[in-house]
Design a protein around this motif. Structure first.
Motif, PDB file in Angstrom:
ATOM      1  N   GLY A   1      -9.917   5.021   0.333  1.00  0.00           N
ATOM      2  CA  GLY A   1      -9.141   4.228   1.288  1.00  0.00           C
ATOM      3  C   GLY A   1      -7.938   3.523   0.711  1.00  0.00           C
ATOM      4  N   VAL A   2      -7.624   3.792  -0.549  1.00  0.00           N
ATOM      5  CA  VAL A   2      -6.519   3.055  -1.157  1.00  0.00           C
ATOM      6  C   VAL A   2      -5.186   3.437  -0.492  1.00  0.00           C
ATOM      7  N   CYS A   3      -5.075   4.667  -0.001  1.00  0.00           N
ATOM      8  CA  CYS A   3      -3.848   5.101   0.677  1.00  0.00           C
ATOM      9  C   CYS A   3      -3.652   4.320   1.961  1.00  0.00           C
ATOM     10  N   ALA A   4      -4.767   4.153   2.679  1.00  0.00           N
ATOM     11  CA  ALA A   4      -4.706   3.441   3.949  1.00  0.00           C
ATOM     12  C   ALA A   4      -4.240   2.010   3.728  1.00  0.00           C
ATOM     13  N   GLY A   5      -4.766   1.398   2.679  1.00  0.00           N
ATOM     14  CA  GLY A   5      -4.404   0.014   2.411  1.00  0.00           C
ATOM     15  C   GLY A   5      -3.026  -0.145   1.815  1.00  0.00           C
ATOM     16  N   SER A   6      -2.501   0.933   1.248  1.00  0.00           N
ATOM     17  CA  SER A   6      -1.216   0.832   0.568  1.00  0.00           C
ATOM     18  C   SER A   6      -0.040   1.099   1.481  1.00  0.00           C
TER      19      SER A   6
ATOM     20  N   PRO B   1      -4.283   8.207   6.133  1.00  0.00           N
ATOM     21  CA  PRO B   1      -4.365   9.523   5.482  1.00  0.00           C
ATOM     22  C   PRO B   1      -5.812   9.897   5.163  1.00  0.00           C
ATOM     23  N   GLN B   2      -6.537   8.924   4.581  1.00  0.00           N
ATOM     24  CA  GLN B   2      -7.917   9.228   4.172  1.00  0.00           C
ATOM     25  C   GLN B   2      -8.753   9.617   5.380  1.00  0.00           C
ATOM     26  N   LYS B   3      -8.472   8.972   6.514  1.00  0.00           N
ATOM     27  CA  LYS B   3      -9.245   9.292   7.709  1.00  0.00           C
ATOM     28  C   LYS B   3      -8.832  10.674   8.249  1.00  0.00           C
TER      29      LYS B   3
ATOM     30  N   ASN C   1       3.903   4.880  -2.002  1.00  0.00           N
ATOM     31  CA  ASN C   1       2.907   3.905  -2.460  1.00  0.00           C
ATOM     32  C   ASN C   1       1.534   4.555  -2.614  1.00  0.00           C
ATOM     33  N   CYS C   2       1.147   5.343  -1.602  1.00  0.00           N
ATOM     34  CA  CYS C   2      -0.181   5.963  -1.616  1.00  0.00           C
ATOM     35  C   CYS C   2      -0.296   6.949  -2.762  1.00  0.00           C
TER      36      CYS C   2
ATOM     37  N   LEU D   1      -3.681  12.763  -5.230  1.00  0.00           N
ATOM     38  CA  LEU D   1      -3.327  13.646  -4.118  1.00  0.00           C
ATOM     39  C   LEU D   1      -1.852  13.425  -3.747  1.00  0.00           C
ATOM     40  N   PRO D   2      -1.101  14.506  -3.494  1.00  0.00           N
ATOM     41  CA  PRO D   2       0.298  14.350  -3.046  1.00  0.00           C
ATOM     42  C   PRO D   2       0.305  14.015  -1.554  1.00  0.00           C
ATOM     43  N   ILE D   3      -0.134  12.816  -1.236  1.00  0.00           N
ATOM     44  CA  ILE D   3      -0.411  12.453   0.158  1.00  0.00           C
ATOM     45  C   ILE D   3       0.849  12.563   1.035  1.00  0.00           C
ATOM     46  N   THR D   4       1.968  12.075   0.515  1.00  0.00           N
ATOM     47  CA  THR D   4       3.208  12.128   1.290  1.00  0.00           C
ATOM     48  C   THR D   4       3.524  13.560   1.712  1.00  0.00           C
TER      49      THR D   4
END
Lengths: 208, 428, 742
Positions: free
Chosen positions: A38-43, A54-56, A83-84, A92-95
């Motif tokens: 969940g760090v992406c969500a919080g960031s 993203p995590q969801k 940030n994420c 993970l390359p979330i962006t």
């Protein structure tokens, strides 16, 4: 005979959608690596404004929620602040995945209608691929007037000072409204874009 | 170069923490000769700076007392403190080891009376308390220190303070001319037990350690809770010395993270569960602990402890890796930002104090060991790799809790005994 | 033994000379302590001081020395005279450092020091330097019970150190559970793929080792004796039994898998497509043997979806199933999911977990599983419902916060837990009377011990140690549990554990041969001596010994097994007729000390409080309080005891009869999370003291005159406070009326 909807339900947890994302979405192969911290969500600075973090979204992909994911407007909110990505403990390359999912949803025609980011992207792409250069005046006009004539006028007036400033500073020419200038070899440029699209389509399984 | 009496029947144990002491004592109690080398001024290692152990909440120094009594009663273990192994040559059964000893400036005459500390005025950050307080530059490392002998900090050598210390000692125990020396030992087997160190929390930039005074690490929190610690056991927050009743525990601070430590440090979940009980012990029903976690790894009967903490109404659990920590500049309260992933709830939670459950990394990474070892990607060494020069023990081999470190160190003692017994049989 | 020659040494260093009249102390030692030789020294622990003592011992034949200097915990290297009996009067930490340095306190401080000198003199005269166990026997052959990975490891590692081993396995083959696995979880870099179990090679190594004798299809019918002299009857399936002698024992009896048929809600037993982890290993081995993919058991159909249900019947809060976590199962499920993924990436594998527990480098294995496409879903499973060849798995998706179902699972694998094969629970199964002993088919060791046939269990049926810092602290000396019988564990941990247990067994055998005690009083040569002619056969010692060291003969007299004894003195504390003693620690050594104290009359306003303090925790806490210069009442006289369990109530009644105003007992925490290193010592003391109220009433004394406290080694602030509070309480209730009658 199961209905189409039931088939969709059965396909859940058959990992079909996960495979689809892996194959057809840019960097989709990383989705399986998320550990749901969940760090992406919080960031994300846009966190308070979207429905699915993203995590969801990654979890929904694994759970086979194809329609919900592709119709979500959450990935359209990504501003590429990264940030994420810098904080993700799994790197993970979330962006990239977010943009990939948005593009994929758009290609399938499942993206939310009237989504501002999507509309801007479409307008920008058409504007820019025409001459190989962005035409600011035409871009802005299309964007402002997408919600109707009244709304367009209101937005134009609101942005008046910025526009006049750009004109005075010779950052924009009023004559561009008539089509403007392009790159030297517009035809060659357009062929290049077409080729790139073909390659991308083939890679993502969209080729006819 | 000085030589010490040791033979290929001698076992060298490197590191005087709980693993090294165990390996040394277990081998010695089988009748073997052991040399125990420790880089700091005292045995005891990192566990001696813990307030309580999970899951029993008993005191680590209780076990240390037993181990020290075993050591005092056993003449087969020779202890070299302020000593580091700088080179190893040879093979199993026949090693030559170079040991560098730094000067303590205090000899065996020391009675630990403390007169030198009274005479000296310079102070240094107290390493025992992770620098949370200061102590005199002539000091006994802590109340359980072994050898029970003072140390002069090298920073005062050549200053008037050193002279004052020497003059105050009635027993001729201070020797300002003491020099570093190099020893060469012949040993048959080597057990490498150099333990772990906390990951550098300042590298986890979004958590603000080093910038926000009320963000501390779990090892520092142990010192705060300990009656032997800088606050006499009161849980006070660093910024203003107020009681910290509302404490956040941030799990995986550095661990399970490819930007920091790839591995899971194993102990931190249990350590935080334990530390919630320190808060509870200090403030009763007025305590509030919140544990932010990804997975609670309370393996085997530790699950009982987890279940017990879950029943504690003063402890909350939030399944979330904290995204970032901010600070209220007026109050200096840390504010945690993140998302509870179970059902997706955003939070911006204010706490009095944040404890980062800091990850474990090897004190000496495999690549930096002056002997042939097999190391993993985190720098932990294989306990008994085929053909490696040394046997690993404790947290040099893995992120382990105390129980498993001791178990592993006991196994290392047998591996070392196998080597020296083989050497003995070959010679007889 | 040669004639006793006593000497006392009074140190003047560390401020003792300034704060105290050491001349007076020397006079006390001479006149009251009746020491033959008394010396004062300005710096007793110096080379010169130590040499003076050594000269007296070697040249003048001094046999008993009292050292009046610092705590017995300090300067132990200097004051090391193993050939003589030695006592220490703690004048530094215990007197000058714990009393205020004021003129007003000078008198009471000196009185305290005088008393400690009197006590040290009285004590040493009742001591003997221990001569060692006359029953010491040397047999270094080890018995290993159990032929799985743990047992084979213990045997091989002991053999490599040169010790012969007999390995007893109840089934017809070596290998245990590990032989039933197709692959194991990796224990080395890169922690990415299932690894070979290595069992076949290990069996081969055991077979080829001339130092290891293997007994298959055999069990232990009877075990008696002690470390160094265990006598064990090994029974074969055919009914034969042979008795052999061993030095020590490793019990590696392993685990059984929790019975999945107790989990009908998870579909086990309702469909062959629901298996436990062992069932999946069997399918994997069968498939590998046929060089084919794993098929669906119900119809041999293709497996497309596999669901792994973690914590099946584990971490259970209802009390119906296992409350604990077996630790290995998350990694095992990842490994099993890889069986499918490695063979065919198109197979869907979903692991449903609540907390994924893969510590250490297990994280790499988890990542590897993810990269191979194993799907991990945080979900709590409520039901597995088989229908035809498919199963529906119903669960709560904890991330998406909704109920969900996997409809089409071809295989469901339940991760059930490890149940230890720890034999009979001796708390529940009473031992047969002496002379009527019969073996129990459920027992692993069939010990002919008064307290029962198997190792005592700690929690959830495991034969574990209670101590974090001492995992091999066993409650049956010379017998070490190893592997999953001790606590749930995987193969890698079992190998480490068995190697450690082998060392402890070797050590127990070696030390038994030398008459030395095992942990925690390692090396102690003293042992309990019983005067049988005074024994009333009350059996308290046999019942209360925390280590089951004392048996009974047919006439109900205690039979002490010295090398099973851990020298805690609990038997000595238990004995109502006081016939049990150690050469250097006895009813007399403590009794003489407390009687040596000068008790002022009741008008003096100087009460006397006796403190009996556990030498491992309370006493060091008071020492460290002194080091931190925390002061406490000058009216206490502190005597360290091996364990509160060794406190005989006679000490308490003697103290009160001698005019002491109160008695404080300071021991370790007892109860579920006990901290007593002798297991039950502090608990027994607490129990015994709870019975002392009647005695106090008979003596017409207030019940507050005896108080028991749990004190930890960290209580450097609290322990002095308890003393001061107790002294205040005594001041409140007044001086003892019994002064002057002794």
């Amino acid at each position: 005979m199961p209905t189409a909807l039931n088939e969709q339900a059965l396909a859940r947890y058959r990992n079909d959608f996960l495979r689809e994302v892996e194959e057809r979405v840019d960097e989709g192969g990383w989705v399986k690596m998320c550990m749901q911290c969940g760090v992406c969500a919080g960031s994300c600075p846009f966190g308070p404004h979207w429905e699915h973090s993203p995590q969801k979204i990654f979890m929904m992909i694994r759970a086979g929620k194809r329609e919900e994911v592709l119709a979500s407007d959450s990935m359209w909110m990504c501003t590429s602040c990264y940030n994420c990505v810098v904080r993700c403990p799994r790197k993970l390359p979330i962006t990239t995945i977010m943009h990939g999912l948005a593009t994929y949803a758009h290609r399938l025609g499942l993206a939310p209608k009237r989504q501002p980011t999507r509309d801007f992207s479409v307008i920008f792409w058409e504007n820019f691929t025409r001459n190989g250069r962005a035409n600011e005046i035409r871009l802005m006009l299309r964007l402002w007037f997408r919600d109707g004539f009244g709304a367009g006028i209101r937005k134009a007036l609101a942005m008046k000072e910025v526009g006049l400033g750009m004109l005075r500073a010779k950052r924009m020419s009023p004559f561009e409204i008539f089509g403007g200038h392009g790159v030297k070899d517009v035809k060659g440029f357009q062929a290049m874009i077409r080729k790139a699209q073909e390659i991308e389509d083939r890679k993502r399984g969209f080729s006819k | 170069m000085a030589t010490a009496v040791a033979t290929n029947q001698t076992i060298l144990v490197v590191g005087g923490g709980v693993s090294g002491m165990t390996a040394a004592l277990e081998a010695a109690e089988c009748g073997k000769e052991v040399v125990l080398v420790e880089s700091s001024a005292t045995l005891g290692g990192r566990t001696a700076s813990l307030y309580r152990y999970f899951p029993k909440l008993c005191h680590p120094v209780c076990g240390l007392e037993i181990n020290l009594r075993r050591l005092r009663g056993n003449r087969s273990v020779r202890v070299l403190t302020l000593a580091e192994v700088t080179a190893v040559s040879g093979t199993r059964g026949d090693f030559t080891v170079t040991v560098k000893r730094s000067p303590r400036y205090v000899n065996r005459n020391c009675t630990a009376c403390g007169a030198c500390a009274q005479a000296v005025s310079a102070e240094i950050p107290n390493p025992w308390n992770y620098g949370l307080d200061r102590l005199k530059a002539a000091y006994l490392p802590h109340a359980m220190a072994y050898p029970q002998r003072y140390v002069l900090d090298p920073s005062i050598i050549g200053t008037p303070d050193a002279e004052k210390a020497r003059a105050a000692c009635k027993y001729d125990a201070i020797d300002l001319g003491m020099q570093a020396e190099t020893l060469e030992l012949k040993v048959g087997a080597i057990v490498w037990a150099t333990g772990w160190r906390p990951y550098d929390a300042a590298k986890i930039q979004p958590y603000g350690y080093g910038r926000f005074p009320n963000v501390i690490t779990s090892v520092e929190f142990e010192r705060l809770a300990d009656p032997h610690g800088p606050s006499g056991g009161k849980i006070l927050r660093p910024s203003d010395g107020k009681l910290a009743k509302n404490v956040a525990f941030v799990q995986c601070a550095g661990s399970r993270d490819e930007n920091h430590l790839r591995h899971c440090s194993r102990i931190c979940c249990m350590a935080s569960l334990k530390q919630t009980q320190y808060v509870r012990e200090a403030f009763g029903e007025g305590a509030q602990s919140t544990v932010y976690y990804i997975d609670i790894r309370a393996i085997d009967r530790f699950e009982d402890f987890y279940a017990r903490v879950q029943r504690d109404p003063t402890v909350k659990f939030v399944k979330s890796k904290v995204a970032r920590i901010a600070e209220d500049q007026a109050t200096r309260d840390p504010i945690l930002h993140g998302v509870d992933t179970e059902g997706y709830r955003r939070y911006a939670s204010r706490h009095d104090l944040v404890v980062l459950a800091i990850g474990m990394e090897p004190s000496v990474r495999g690549a930096d060991i002056p002997a042939e070892v097999v190391a993993d990607s985190s720098g932990f060494i294989d306990a008994a790799a085929d053909g490696a020069a040394v046997f690993g023990a404790g947290c040099a081999t893995n992120a382990l809790d105390v129980n498993r470190s001791v178990q592993n160190a006991t196994a290392a003692a047998l591996r070392a005994i196998q080597v020296v017994n083989r050497a003995a049989r070959a010679e007889s | 033994m040669a004639e006793m020659k006593t000497a006392a040494y009074v140190c003047q260093g560390c401020g003792l000379g300034e704060r105290l009249s050491t001349q007076q102390l020397a006079q006390v030692a001479q006149k009251e302590g009746k020491m033959a030789l008394v010396r004062e020294h300005p710096f007793l622990c110096s080379a010169a001081g130590v040499q003076a003592i050594r000269d007296d011992i070697e040249k003048d034949g001094v046999t008993h020395i009292a050292i009046a200097a610092c705590s017995r915990r300090a300067k132990t290297e200097a004051f090391h005279f193993p050939a003589v009996a030695m006592s220490r009067a703690n004048l530094r930490e215990g007197v000058i450092w714990s009393q205020p340095d004021t003129e007003a306190a000078r008198e009471t401080t000196q009185e305290m020091a005088d008393d400690y000198v009197r006590m040290a003199c009285a004590e040493v005269k009742k001591m003997k330097a221990p001569a060692g166990n006359p029953e010491a026997a040397r047999n270094t052959r080890l018995l290993v019970v159990g032929g799985g990975i743990s047992g084979m490891t213990a045997a091989l590692e002991a053999s490599k150190a040169g010790y012969p081993v007999t390995l007893v396995e109840k089934t017809a083959a070596l290998g245990g559970w590990a032989a039933k696995l197709w692959k194991r979880t990796p224990a080395r870099e890169p922690f990415q793929a299932p690894a070979e179990t290595g069992v076949a090679a290990m069996i081969e190594a055991v077979r080829a080792d001339p130092n290891i004798e293997v007994r298959l299809s055999s069990t232990i019918a009877r075990t008696s004796g002690a470390p160094g002299r265990f006598s064990v009857a090994i029974a074969t399936e055919s009914g034969g039994a042979a008795t052999e002698d061993f030095g020590a024992i490793v019990q590696a009896s392993g685990f059984s898998l929790y019975d999945a048929s107790k989990l009908p809600e998870l579909g086990f037993g309702k469909s062959p497509n629901v298996v436990d982890q062992a069932g999946l290993e069997r399918l994997a081995r069968e498939a590998a043997a046929g060089n084919a993919p794993i098929r669906r058991p119900s119809d041999d159909g293709e497996v497309k979806t596999v669901v792994f249900v973690q914590c099946a019947g584990q971490r259970d809060a209802t009390g119906e199933h296992l409350p604990y976590c077996s630790g290995h199962c998350c990694a095992t499920s990842i490994k099993q999911a890889m069986y499918f993924k490695d063979a065919n990436p198109a197979v869907d594998t979903v692991v449903l977990y609540t907390d994924l527990r893969v510590p250490g480098n297990g994280e790499d294995f988890y990542r590897s599983g993810q990269s191979k496409g194993v799907v991990f879903t945080k979900g709590a499973v409520s039901a597995v419902e088989p229908a035809g060849n498919a199963c529906s798995v119903r669960f709560r998706d904890l991330i998406l916060d909704e109920d969900a179902t996997i409809e089409n699972a071809d295989l469901v694998v339940l991760a059930t837990g490890q149940v230890p094969n720890s034999g009979v629970d001796i708390e529940k199964v009473a031992q047969n009377e002496p002379g009527e002993w019969q073996p129990d088919a459920n027992s692993v060791l069939n010990l002919v011990y008064r307290q029962g046939k198997d190792l005592p269990l700690l929690r959830h049926g495991f034969s574990d140690s209670h101590f974090i810092c001492f995992p091999y602290e066993t409650r049956r000396t010379g017998i070490y549990a190893a592997g999953p019988v001790r606590r749930p564990m995987d193969i890698a941990q079992a190998v480490e554990d068995a190697t450690g247990a082998a060392l402890k067994a070797i050590q127990a055998a070696e030390n038994a041969a030398l008459g030395r005690a095992a942990h925690p009083r390692s090396g102690d040569l003293s042992f309990p001596i019983v005067r049988l002619d005074g024994c009333t056969q009350c059996k308290r010692c046999t019942v209360e010994c925390p280590f089951g060291a004392i048996d009974e003969d047919e006439k109900r007299y205690p039979v002490f097994n010295e090398s099973r004894c851990r020298r805690c003195g609990t038997c000595m504390g238990a004995c109502p007729v006081r016939v049990i003693s150690f050469e250097n620690y006895s009813v007399d050594t403590v009794g003489a000390q407390l009687k040596a104290v000068d008790v002022p009359d009741e008008f003096s306003e100087k009460p006397r409080i006796l403190v009996l303090a556990c030498e491992n925790d309370a006493y060091p806490a008071l020492d460290m309080a002194g080091m931190a210069r925390r002061t406490y009442s000058a009216f206490v006289r502190i005597i360290p005891v091996r364990c509160l369990g060794s406190v005989n109530t006679i000490w308490v009644s003697d103290a009160l009869n001698s005019g002491y105003d109160g008695v404080m007992l300071m021991g370790c925490k007892h109860g579920d999370d006990y901290q007593c290193h002798f297991v039950k010592g502090s608990e027994l003391a607490n129990y015994r003291m709870s019975k002392i109220d009647d005695t106090l009433k008979q003596m017409a004394l207030e019940t507050e005159r005896v108080a028991t406290y749990e004190v930890a080694i960290t209580d450097i602030e609290r322990a002095p406070r308890l003393i001061d509070e107790y002294a205040a309480k005594i001041a409140e209730i007044g001086m003892s009326p019994l002064k002057g009658f002794a």
